[in-house]
Motif scaffolding. Structure first.
Motif, mmCIF file in Angstrom:
data_model
loop_
_atom_site.group_PDB
_atom_site.id
_atom_site.type_symbol
_atom_site.label_atom_id
_atom_site.label_comp_id
_atom_site.label_asym_id
_atom_site.label_seq_id
_atom_site.Cartn_x
_atom_site.Cartn_y
_atom_site.Cartn_z
ATOM 1 N N ASN A 135 0.985 -1.170 -0.061
ATOM 2 C CA ASN A 135 0.100 0.164 -0.063
ATOM 3 C C ASN A 135 0.863 1.015 -0.001
ATOM 4 O O ASN A 135 1.936 1.114 0.755
ATOM 5 N N LYS A 136 0.587 2.151 -0.808
ATOM 6 C CA LYS A 136 1.327 3.642 -0.775
ATOM 7 C C LYS A 136 0.337 4.609 -0.867
ATOM 8 O O LYS A 136 -0.754 4.906 -1.349
ATOM 9 N N GLU A 137 0.942 5.764 -0.073
ATOM 10 C CA GLU A 137 0.207 7.260 0.003
ATOM 11 C C GLU A 137 0.886 8.335 -0.246
ATOM 12 O O GLU A 137 2.211 8.266 -0.091
ATOM 13 N N ALA A 178 0.450 12.486 -0.266
ATOM 14 C CA ALA A 178 -0.205 13.553 0.162
ATOM 15 C C ALA A 178 0.354 14.679 -0.604
ATOM 16 O O ALA A 178 1.409 14.916 -0.639
ATOM 17 N N LEU A 221 1.649 8.603 -7.590
ATOM 18 C CA LEU A 221 1.125 7.098 -7.411
ATOM 19 C C LEU A 221 1.538 6.503 -8.669
ATOM 20 O O LEU A 221 1.951 5.497 -8.320
ATOM 21 N N ILE A 232 -7.818 2.465 -4.607
ATOM 22 C CA ILE A 232 -7.683 3.734 -4.373
ATOM 23 C C ILE A 232 -8.780 4.527 -3.702
ATOM 24 O O ILE A 232 -9.791 4.586 -3.961
ATOM 25 N N THR A 279 -9.160 8.477 -1.618
ATOM 26 C CA THR A 279 -8.855 9.957 -1.290
ATOM 27 C C THR A 279 -9.203 10.313 0.042
ATOM 28 O O THR A 279 -10.233 9.922 0.519
ATOM 29 N N HIS A 280 -8.425 11.109 0.601
ATOM 30 C CA HIS A 280 -9.087 11.657 2.124
ATOM 31 C C HIS A 280 -8.187 12.866 2.267
ATOM 32 O O HIS A 280 -7.039 13.496 1.884
ATOM 33 N N GLU A 324 -12.770 10.458 4.345
ATOM 34 C CA GLU A 324 -12.401 9.598 3.000
ATOM 35 C C GLU A 324 -13.398 9.079 2.177
ATOM 36 O O GLU A 324 -14.492 9.374 2.283
ATOM 37 N N ALA A 380 -4.708 13.534 0.037
ATOM 38 C CA ALA A 380 -3.940 12.371 0.026
ATOM 39 C C ALA A 380 -4.803 11.243 -0.797
ATOM 40 O O ALA A 380 -5.965 11.160 -0.639
ATOM 41 N N VAL A 381 -3.744 10.558 -1.498
ATOM 42 C CA VAL A 381 -4.515 9.232 -2.154
ATOM 43 C C VAL A 381 -3.785 8.087 -1.739
ATOM 44 O O VAL A 381 -2.473 8.073 -1.456
ATOM 45 N N ARG A 382 -4.337 7.028 -1.622
ATOM 46 C CA ARG A 382 -3.711 5.611 -1.115
ATOM 47 C C ARG A 382 -4.294 4.641 -1.933
ATOM 48 O O ARG A 382 -5.349 4.631 -2.412
#
Length: 144
Positions: A59-61, A63, A89, A104, A106-107, A112, A131-133
């Motif tokens: 998992n990658k985030e 911001a 990303l 994916i 967004t928050h 979120e 931020a996207v994760r």
């Protein structure tokens, strides 16, 4: 008289801070981000269907904060922040030799969105932040 001056200063400070507050926005996903055409790293938001995962890279985030330009609306600035975060990303996934990012979200702060049609952004007079994760993966591909 001193009390009036003090109250005036407090009122001015409150009004100044109120004008700079960040508003949490739920905005429509830009149409250009909903297509996978020509992209070597596909993006799948929330529970969007995708091919089976053959390898996971974790998992990658990312911001992102984008300063607001005077001639750009807060909504357009949020779109710019989203585009920048998704590009970061994609660049990360590409470096891992992945071909997709799935699930994916967004928050902004504790708000979120896992939607494929909307995203969450914090917008203020100074700029936009989000931020996207997502899960960086390699998806099964069809034999050509």
């Amino acid at each position: 008289m001193k009390t009036r001056i003090a109250l005036g200063l407090v009122a001015a400070a409150v009004l100044t801070q109120a004008g700079c507050s960040t508003k949490i926005k739920s905005l429509p996903m830009p149409a250009a981000l909903q297509t996978q055409n020509g992209q070597d790293v596909a993006l799948y938001f929330g529970e969007q269907a995708h091919a089976p995962v053959t390898q996971s890279f974790g998992n990658k985030e990312f911001a992102v904060r984008v300063p607001r330009k005077p001639d750009v609306s807060p909504e357009a600035n949020c779109n710019n922040a989203l585009a920048k975060a998704l590009q970061d990303l994609r660049d990360y996934a590409r470096a891992q030799h992945a071909n997709a990012v799935v699930d994916i979200k967004t928050h902004f702060q504790h708000n979120e969105s896992a939607s494929s049609t909307e995203f969450t952004c914090g917008a203020s007079l100074n700029g936009s932040t989000l931020a996207v994760r997502g899960d960086v993966v390699k998806l099964e591909t069809q034999a050509q």
